[in-house]
Design a protein around this motif. Sequence first.
Motif, PDB file in Angstrom:
ATOM      1  N   ASN B  39       0.832  -1.212   0.000  1.00  9.19           N
ATOM      2  CA  ASN B  39       0.000   0.000   0.000  1.00  9.19           C
ATOM      3  C   ASN B  39       0.862   1.256   0.000  1.00  9.19           C
ATOM      4  O   ASN B  39       0.523   2.252  -0.636  1.00  9.19           O
ATOM      5  CB  ASN B  39      -0.962   0.004   1.185  1.00  9.19           C
ATOM      6  N   ALA B  42       2.117   1.640  -3.451  1.00  8.91           N
ATOM      7  CA  ALA B  42       1.011   2.045  -4.339  1.00  8.91           C
ATOM      8  C   ALA B  42       0.763   3.554  -4.245  1.00  8.91           C
ATOM      9  O   ALA B  42       0.618   4.225  -5.274  1.00  8.91           O
ATOM     10  CB  ALA B  42      -0.257   1.267  -3.960  1.00  8.91           C
ATOM     11  N   CYS B  43       0.738   4.069  -3.023  1.00  8.55           N
ATOM     12  CA  CYS B  43       0.454   5.505  -2.841  1.00  8.55           C
ATOM     13  C   CYS B  43       1.540   6.370  -3.459  1.00  8.55           C
ATOM     14  O   CYS B  43       1.261   7.316  -4.207  1.00  8.55           O
ATOM     15  CB  CYS B  43       0.349   5.841  -1.353  1.00  8.55           C
ATOM     16  N   TRP B  46       1.488   6.095  -7.253  1.00  4.18           N
ATOM     17  CA  TRP B  46       0.341   6.804  -7.834  1.00  4.18           C
ATOM     18  C   TRP B  46       0.650   8.300  -7.919  1.00  4.18           C
ATOM     19  O   TRP B  46       0.435   8.935  -8.960  1.00  4.18           O
ATOM     20  CB  TRP B  46      -0.912   6.561  -6.996  1.00  4.18           C
ATOM     21  N   TYR B  62      -1.979   0.736  -9.006  1.00  6.37           N
ATOM     22  CA  TYR B  62      -3.312   0.140  -8.847  1.00  6.37           C
ATOM     23  C   TYR B  62      -3.196  -1.340  -8.462  1.00  6.37           C
ATOM     24  O   TYR B  62      -3.838  -1.807  -7.514  1.00  6.37           O
ATOM     25  CB  TYR B  62      -4.066   0.310 -10.169  1.00  6.37           C
ATOM     26  N   GLY B  65      -1.953  -1.706  -5.025  1.00  5.61           N
ATOM     27  CA  GLY B  65      -3.038  -1.378  -4.089  1.00  5.61           C
ATOM     28  C   GLY B  65      -3.933  -2.588  -3.865  1.00  5.61           C
ATOM     29  O   GLY B  65      -4.344  -2.883  -2.737  1.00  5.61           O
ATOM     30  N   LEU B 101      -8.311   2.958   1.439  1.00  3.11           N
ATOM     31  CA  LEU B 101      -7.996   1.947   0.437  1.00  3.11           C
ATOM     32  C   LEU B 101      -9.188   1.719  -0.490  1.00  3.11           C
ATOM     33  O   LEU B 101      -9.026   1.574  -1.714  1.00  3.11           O
ATOM     34  CB  LEU B 101      -7.577   0.646   1.134  1.00  3.11           C
ATOM     35  N   PHE B 104      -9.343   4.637  -2.791  1.00  2.00           N
ATOM     36  CA  PHE B 104      -8.240   4.595  -3.742  1.00  2.00           C
ATOM     37  C   PHE B 104      -8.531   3.595  -4.859  1.00  2.00           C
ATOM     38  O   PHE B 104      -8.410   3.921  -6.050  1.00  2.00           O
ATOM     39  CB  PHE B 104      -6.933   4.232  -3.028  1.00  2.00           C
ATOM     40  N   LEU B 105      -8.946   2.394  -4.470  1.00  3.97           N
ATOM     41  CA  LEU B 105      -9.164   1.357  -5.483  1.00  3.97           C
ATOM     42  C   LEU B 105     -10.356   1.695  -6.388  1.00  3.97           C
ATOM     43  O   LEU B 105     -10.283   1.526  -7.608  1.00  3.97           O
ATOM     44  CB  LEU B 105      -9.361  -0.012  -4.822  1.00  3.97           C
ATOM     45  N   MET B 140      -5.454   7.941  -1.509  1.00  6.65           N
ATOM     46  CA  MET B 140      -3.998   7.848  -1.409  1.00  6.65           C
ATOM     47  C   MET B 140      -3.493   8.581  -0.150  1.00  6.65           C
ATOM     48  O   MET B 140      -2.675   8.050   0.605  1.00  6.65           O
ATOM     49  CB  MET B 140      -3.395   8.486  -2.660  1.00  6.65           C
ATOM     50  N   ILE B 143      -4.439   6.516   2.951  1.00  6.95           N
ATOM     51  CA  ILE B 143      -3.607   5.319   3.201  1.00  6.95           C
ATOM     52  C   ILE B 143      -2.225   5.740   3.711  1.00  6.95           C
ATOM     53  O   ILE B 143      -1.676   5.142   4.633  1.00  6.95           O
ATOM     54  CB  ILE B 143      -3.432   4.457   1.927  1.00  6.95           C
ATOM     55  N   SER B 173       6.666   5.838   1.865  1.00  7.23           N
ATOM     56  CA  SER B 173       5.743   5.716   0.745  1.00  7.23           C
ATOM     57  C   SER B 173       6.268   6.481  -0.471  1.00  7.23           C
ATOM     58  O   SER B 173       6.240   5.975  -1.600  1.00  7.23           O
ATOM     59  CB  SER B 173       4.389   6.262   1.195  1.00  7.23           C
TER      60      SER B 173
END
Lengths: 201, 309
Positions: B39, B42-43, B46, B62, B65, B101, B104-105, B140, B143, B173
């Motif tokens: 995660n 992912a953040c 992104w 993505y 995530g 989350l 985000f997804l 984002m 998280i 992150s």
Amino acid sequence: MRWGMVIDLKRCIACYGCQLACKAEHGTPPGVFFARVLKHEEGQFPSVRQLFLPVLCNHCEEPPCVDVCPTGASSKNDADGIVSIDPDVCVGCRSCMMACPYSNRYFNDKPQHYFPQGPTPFEQRRGADHQRDVVMKCNFCKDRVAAGKEPACVANCVTVARVFGDLDDPNSEVSRLIKERGGFPLHPELGTKPSVYYLPA
Amino acid sequence: MDANARYNQLIQDLRMELRPQREWGDGKGLYLVVGHFFNGLACGAWLFSLLFGQTTGLLAAYLMGIIGGVTHLMFLGRPARFWRMVRQQKTAWVSRGFLGLSLFLAGATLYLAPIYLPGLLWSEGSLLSTIGYVAAMLGMIGIMGYMGFVYTASKAVPFWNSPLHPALYVSYSLRGGVAVLFVTSWLVPPAKDLTPILLPLWGGITAVVALLFALEIHGALTGGNEAARRSVHDLLAGRVSGYFYLGTLALGLVLPAYFMYAGMSGATTTGLMALLGLASAVGDFFMKFSTLRAGVFLPVWTHLSHQRR
């Protein structure tokens, strides 16, 4: 009303009666201890002494475990101050275990029993309501208290080291003992305001 | 570890005054570290992919995530009950993380669908795509913040109870995000070489991570209690020091720093930068893992001993 407990450390002889009574009352599986007795040695030879500290959930007035619970499974009953876990709502994230400064929460993640040949009829009966993969802890024997009885650890303490009562009532025995004997909670600096007090040894 | 071994371990732990935490990071608890790791990546990925217009990076973010979400669910004692966190939204950081989350997804799906399936659904720049963009950004941020605050809210483990922990997790992150872009740039080379921008960016964020970590260690050693100091000892010279020195320092700092030096000296290839990214990300994983495993519970006796003197 706020239920509370006073434990007299001068009377406690570390007989583990409270721990066993609790296990018998709740049928908790191995690895889950709602009540425990800690032992600690202080000093150096020849002036050494062993100290005993019975511990259980402190049913804090400001419970950190409730604040971190994502589903509300851990909650405090405002009517009596008892902090309990609803196993039907707990998701088993264990945040409450990391938040409890007294380490009195346990994760019941495996089907366990005390004897190799399988669970005894007693374990089967007592553990029938237990759910796996959820956090468990002491609930001040709220079913016994509702029936007008004392919690199992109090009723079975052979030295009468434990007293249970209403902390909000200034005339109750627990309030009197705390006032007269200088009762103190564990880690008061954390601001959790525990409902379990100890009388100095 | 079977039930008997776990029971014996617990009994042994309960006898210790400074009891190590094993629920997060050990056994099934490893899923939580993996979830936080993915995660975090992912953040960061992104954010930087949006900044540098990298659609491959967005897709990677993505997917990571999703992996992070699935591993979070695998960590739960009762994964099938995750919906209760939706139905009974609370103000706990775990709830906020779950909401983040989910946002985000959902947002990333709305935003990426027209990019990767052009002409099939809605178009880029449409209302749905814009909603997706905003939701993914909000998620984002949620998280990134949630992970550090979950630890800070853990009163029982003084080492994590530092106000720097959230900032540290945000910087992990960001560092992870740059690392992912190094790898995606190698897999699908972008129109313009990003290495001259990413390399100093990685170096700068790494310096911030190192500074925050050093401050946290210093704070635990000087202002922390016995449990916090034990955690630092366990991290630097105790039971998790191997993970820290080999995983975090050697693999996550020294090796990528060498690659960075090589890159800055001019001998750079996208393959080398991908290795830098990979090593950096693995280092972040071990940093999270070792910090988590170094957690020691607050001793119950502290105050009592004082009372009895």
